[in-house]
Scaffold this motif. Structure first.
Motif, mmCIF file in Angstrom:
data_model
loop_
_atom_site.group_PDB
_atom_site.id
_atom_site.type_symbol
_atom_site.label_atom_id
_atom_site.label_comp_id
_atom_site.label_asym_id
_atom_site.label_seq_id
_atom_site.Cartn_x
_atom_site.Cartn_y
_atom_site.Cartn_z
ATOM 1 N N LEU A 179 44.480 50.807 44.307
ATOM 2 C CA LEU A 179 43.694 49.689 43.750
ATOM 3 C C LEU A 179 44.005 48.680 42.425
ATOM 4 C CD1 LEU A 179 40.389 51.623 44.178
ATOM 5 C CD2 LEU A 179 41.000 49.685 45.532
ATOM 6 N N GLN A 180 44.542 49.516 41.451
ATOM 7 C CA GLN A 180 44.820 48.589 40.390
ATOM 8 C C GLN A 180 46.151 47.877 40.576
ATOM 9 O OE1 GLN A 180 45.663 51.702 37.290
ATOM 10 N NE2 GLN A 180 43.441 52.313 37.064
ATOM 11 N N LEU A 181 47.082 48.310 41.388
ATOM 12 C CA LEU A 181 48.341 47.371 41.595
ATOM 13 C C LEU A 181 47.927 46.307 42.472
ATOM 14 C CD1 LEU A 181 51.184 47.282 41.737
ATOM 15 C CD2 LEU A 181 51.346 48.603 43.696
ATOM 16 N N LEU A 182 47.014 46.714 43.697
ATOM 17 C CA LEU A 182 46.633 45.351 44.440
ATOM 18 C C LEU A 182 45.682 44.365 43.550
ATOM 19 C CD1 LEU A 182 45.486 47.146 47.629
ATOM 20 C CD2 LEU A 182 47.394 45.557 47.541
ATOM 21 N N ASN A 183 45.001 44.846 42.607
ATOM 22 C CA ASN A 183 44.288 44.041 41.673
ATOM 23 C C ASN A 183 45.279 43.236 40.822
ATOM 24 O OD1 ASN A 183 42.337 42.792 40.224
ATOM 25 N ND2 ASN A 183 41.504 44.743 39.321
ATOM 26 N N SER A 196 35.630 45.681 41.387
ATOM 27 C CA SER A 196 36.379 44.853 40.281
ATOM 28 C C SER A 196 37.637 43.952 41.209
ATOM 29 C CB SER A 196 37.121 45.551 39.314
ATOM 30 O OG SER A 196 36.100 46.411 38.565
ATOM 31 N N LEU A 197 38.423 44.527 42.273
ATOM 32 C CA LEU A 197 39.200 43.960 43.147
ATOM 33 C C LEU A 197 38.456 42.878 43.800
ATOM 34 C CD1 LEU A 197 42.015 43.640 44.041
ATOM 35 C CD2 LEU A 197 41.445 45.376 45.626
ATOM 36 N N LEU A 198 37.034 43.217 44.383
ATOM 37 C CA LEU A 198 36.334 42.246 45.284
ATOM 38 C C LEU A 198 36.071 40.842 44.260
ATOM 39 C CD1 LEU A 198 34.365 44.406 47.393
ATOM 40 C CD2 LEU A 198 36.143 42.946 47.742
ATOM 41 N N LEU A 199 35.582 41.425 43.083
ATOM 42 C CA LEU A 199 35.195 40.255 42.348
ATOM 43 C C LEU A 199 36.375 39.250 41.899
ATOM 44 C CD1 LEU A 199 32.929 42.095 39.496
ATOM 45 C CD2 LEU A 199 32.335 40.167 41.359
ATOM 46 N N ASN A 200 37.624 39.847 41.605
ATOM 47 C CA ASN A 200 38.863 39.097 40.973
ATOM 48 C C ASN A 200 39.108 38.210 42.477
ATOM 49 O OD1 ASN A 200 39.083 39.781 38.557
ATOM 50 N ND2 ASN A 200 40.466 41.847 39.363
ATOM 51 N N ILE A 201 39.127 38.633 43.627
ATOM 52 C CA ILE A 201 39.378 37.785 45.132
ATOM 53 C C ILE A 201 38.392 36.699 44.957
ATOM 54 C CG2 ILE A 201 39.580 38.121 47.140
ATOM 55 C CD1 ILE A 201 40.509 40.876 47.042
#
Length: 831
Positions: free
Chosen positions: A301-305, A360-365
């Motif tokens: 998840l961190q890497l994809l972020n 957090s990843l969804l918010l960044n996307i």
């Protein structure tokens, strides 16, 4: 017995938690070091090898302090045996030395201060040509820790050798002897990336993409340890700005041809054919259960972020990245479902950590671009967010530690729940305008009484991101009528009071520890004696009560019982203070011993610094001589610079001439384009005129045939023409009237056209005013519909007028055709 115990400890030290307990709580590191010291005369003994292997497990990713017992003897033993010729003991000694030196400045300083460090460096450099890849990796790790910022390290890792080092490390990672070798290779590359020069060399390494592709191929394996180290390496690469873009190209671009198909078939799972793609391999580790592969899932998840932040933050987002995001979203939303509270706090903690990272990843996307925002808003449903928030609130409310204990650290289950809950609410806040019913559900959740505790935890936190998230939600919730602002204030005040009370108690503990121990001991003894005296008196009073039967004895007994309880509580407090002071004394003795040792070390370092100062003076003289040569070189460079400036002036003139010629060329090109456009327009006009000429020729031929026919029957109809001449005159007068009527109709038609254009302008104005308010849109739509009805009515009337005009035109044509048979010279072809 010792060998059996060490074998058992080796089995216990298989996971991180057990290693931490054995190292910190039981001081197993110093114990095993003492065993090795006792058997240092026989290093080839199996017991020593067992101790080295267990120590290598214990000290991996663990900082060992220089003040640990027997650590100096252990370092001396390792350096001695590394320089020996015993192949059986060299490898475990190198591995243990790599663990001790990594990120440990005190151990590094101790090794560098030893007298035999230069032969040790030479031995390590010779090991770089060893046949075993594991020995080479251990050696490189030790050299990187000890010499990376020194003269020896600059020679080892300079621009000439660093590319060979990269190729060697990548080959070891991909084709290593096992998981242990791969683990140390990744740690070595991560340590090298911390050096800016080496990171810059890696960003310009020509085989970087191919090597990273091979490393990413390791994600296709089922080994979570290997996958965790690969993901750790990729995260370290993402921390270097020059490598993030290259990493995005490797991860996303190869998967482009299949990603869209994969997104359509996501419900079928990740089959074997698609596992060859790097992005899909990341998604595979991402979607694994939290049990057993928690670190891999969070690292993925961190890497994809990081990667998506780099790829979506570019000026133009490629189609393959959007396809990957479209494929990734169903997987991320699937991870938000199913919070299972019945499996215990540990499982809930892991799930909440993953929910926090996913949101957090969804918010960044969501923040990156309009296209990704549309993708997220289409796939995120209100029911999913609402169910997630309800389950988190239920877990929060049912957790006793959440309600009883304010947050003390980031690992509290209460803080974990609060982070996941607030991130989900933030996601709902960002999507409330794009998703149906999301705004209503978001404001309803903000007015729930259970939201007070996590919101107060965020607002009183010492983390900036949590406070900002809490403030943004508070800003949204404050205008709501049922928001429990008073309860929130009380909760925040309680949290602050708890923190203040903890700080005061810590100050009191320090003050108690600094008190004189003799007074505590005397007061404790005196208290104990007074309690014994009170007990004797009460016993005598009870005997007296049995003999005399005094009525006031019971009151006296109550008074003495209260005093007795007070003295007992005072005795317990004094006993606690005595124990605390004894602990403080032991700590003071330990600190005194550490201070004496550090003072001796400082004196040794002062001597070393004196030697270094002499060496620096000698080097200064050498540099002074080099400086004189550099001055001559600078003078030659100045002469070359003047020549370059003259050449630059000539080039500047050529550039100006080029710009003028370029402007003339652009003007000619514009004229050519304009001429070509006019030619195309003239060709189109010529084609249309040719078609009209053909039509007129055909009409002329038809009229010629009709004229011949009429000439043949002219003789027969002369009489009829004479009789019709009078009628013709009458018809001419009628034609004149019809022409007037036709002109009037044409004027009316022009007026209708003008009205229609006015109506169209009115419609355009109404459309512009449509976006102001919703009510204005309704009114404007009603006016537009009425205008459209009028327009259709006018169009119908206009069509009727055109039909009448066509009828009149046909009548005029027929009359003139009849009159033209008699009077050929007076035919009006224009009609």
């Amino acid at each position: 017995m010792t060998s059996s115990i060490i074998s058992l400890l080796a089995q216990l030290a298989c996971d991180d938690d057990s290693r931490e307990i054995l190292h910190s709580s039981y001081s197993l590191t110093s114990t095993l070091a003492s065993v090795i010291h006792c058997h240092s005369a026989t290093p080839g003994e199996p017991l020593v090898l067992q101790c080295l292997q267990v120590l290598q497990k214990l000290t991996y990713n663990t900082r060992i302090f220089q003040s640990t017992n027997y650590i100096h003897e252990l370092i001396a033993f390792l350096m001695t045996n590394i320089q020996s010729h015993n192949e059986d003991i060299i490898m475990p000694c190198l591995g243990l030395m790599a663990n001790l030196c990594r990120d440990n400045h005190s151990v590094q300083s101790h090794i560098k201060s030893l007298d035999n460090v230069k032969p040790f460096y030479r031995t390590l450099i010779n090991f770089l040509a060893h046949n075993s890849l594991t020995v080479v990796v251990f050696t490189l790790s030790i050299l990187a820790s000890l010499t990376l910022n020194e003269k020896v390290g600059e020679k080892l890792f300079d621009a000439k050798n660093i590319h060979q080092t990269f190729q060697l490390v990548f080959n070891i990672i991909v084709n290593g002897d096992g998981t242990l070798t791969r683990k140390y290779s990744v740690d070595l590359l991560v340590d090298l990336l911390r050096n800016p020069k080496i990171a810059d060399h890696l960003s310009r390494y020509q085989h970087f993409s191919a090597c990273v592709s091979q490393v990413l191929g390791l994600l296709q394996s089922k080994d979570p340890d290997s996958a965790a180290k690969v993901l750790e390496l990729l995260l370290a690469m993402c921390s270097v700005s020059g490598l993030r873009s290259l990493l995005c190209e490797v991860v996303f671009k190869p998967a482009a041809p299949k990603l869209r198909t994969a997104g359509l078939r996501q419900a079928d799972g990740l089959d074997g054919g698609r596992k060859t793609e790097t992005g899909l391999a990341l998604v595979q580790w991402l979607s694994l259960p939290v049990e057993g592969a928690e670190s891999c899932s969070l690292q993925a998840l961190q890497l994809l972020n990081e990667l998506l932040e780099e790829a979506l933050g570019a000026e133009s987002v490629s189609e393959c990245v959007l396809s990957f995001v479209e494929m990734l979203l169903p997987v991320l939303l699937g991870l938000l479902r199913g919070l299972e509270a019945a499996q215990g706090d540990a499982h809930l903690r892991k799930q909440c950590h993953r929910i926090t990272h996913v949101t957090s990843l969804l918010l960044n996307i969501l923040h990156m671009s309009d296209s990704t925002r549309c993708l997220v808003s289409r796939q995120v449903s209100t029911q999913l967010c609402l169910t997630q928030v309800e389950s988190l609130l239920s877990c929060c409310h049912s957790n006793s530690s959440f309600n009883c204990h304010p947050p003390g650290s980031d690992n509290d289950l209460s803080q974990v729940y609060a982070d996941a809950l607030l991130k989900t609410l933030e996601l709902m806040s960002k999507l409330r305008q794009q998703v149906k019913d999301m705004e209503t559900s978001f404001y309803r959740m903000l007015q729930d009484q259970r939201i007070v505790t996590p919101l107060s935890l965020a607002l009183t936190s010492h983390h900036r991101e949590r406070v900002q998230t809490g403030l943004s939600l508070l800003f949204e919730a404050t205008p709501l009528p049922d928001f429990p602002s008073l309860v929130l204030g009380e909760s925040m005040a309680a949290n602050n009071a708890y923190r203040q009370r903890e700080s005061e108690l810590s100050v009191k503990r320090v003050a108690v520890q600094e008190g004189p121990p003799s007074s505590i001991l005397d007061s404790s003894c005196g208290s104990r004696r007074s309690v014994y005296c009170l007990a004797d008196r009460i016993q005598n009073g009870l005997e007296l009560q049995e003999q005399v039967k005094d009525s006031h004895v019971s009151d006296i007994i109550d008074v003495y019982e209260q005093k007795l309880s007070a003295f007992a509580s005072k005795e317990s407090r004094l006993q606690d203070l005595l124990e605390a002071k004894a602990l403080a004394l032991s700590q003071a003795d330990r600190l005194i011993a550490q201070y004496r040792f550090q003072r001796a070390q400082a004196e040794a370092e002062a001597c070393k610094l004196g030697c270094l100062l002499k060496e620096a003076e000698r080097r200064r003289e050498d540099l002074q001589s080099e400086l004189s040569g550099q001055v001559l070189e600078v003078e030659r460079c100045k002469a070359d610079m003047e020549e370059l400036l003259q050449h630059n002036a000539r080039l500047q003139k050529d550039s100006e001439e080029h710009q003028s010629l370029k402007g003339a060329y652009n003007a000619l090109l514009n004229r050519f384009n304009e001429s070509e456009r006019l030619l195309k327009e003239l060709q189109a006009a010529h084609i249309s005129l040719t078609k009209q000429s053909d039509t007129l020729r055909k009409n002329q031929e038809a009229l010629t045939l009709q004229h011949e026919k009429m000439a043949s029957v002219l003789e027969e109809r002369e009489q009829e023409i004479r009789s019709l001449r009078a009628d013709l005159q009458q018809k001419n007068s009628d034609i004149t009237g019809l022409r007037g009527a036709l002109r009037a109709e044409e004027e009316k038609m022009k007026e209708k056209d003008q009205e229609r254009r006015d109506l169209e302008e009115t419609v355009d104005v109404l459309r512009k005013e449509l976006n102001k308010t919703e009510q204005a849109r309704k009114d404007a739509s009603i006016k537009a519909s009425s205008l459209e009805m009028q327009k259709s009515t006018l169009a119908t009337k206009l069509k009727q007028k055109e039909d009448e005009l066509n009828k009149h035109s046909s009548m005029i044509a027929m009359i003139h055709s009849l009159s033209g048979a008699k009077q050929k010279n007076e035919v009006n072809l224009s009609l």
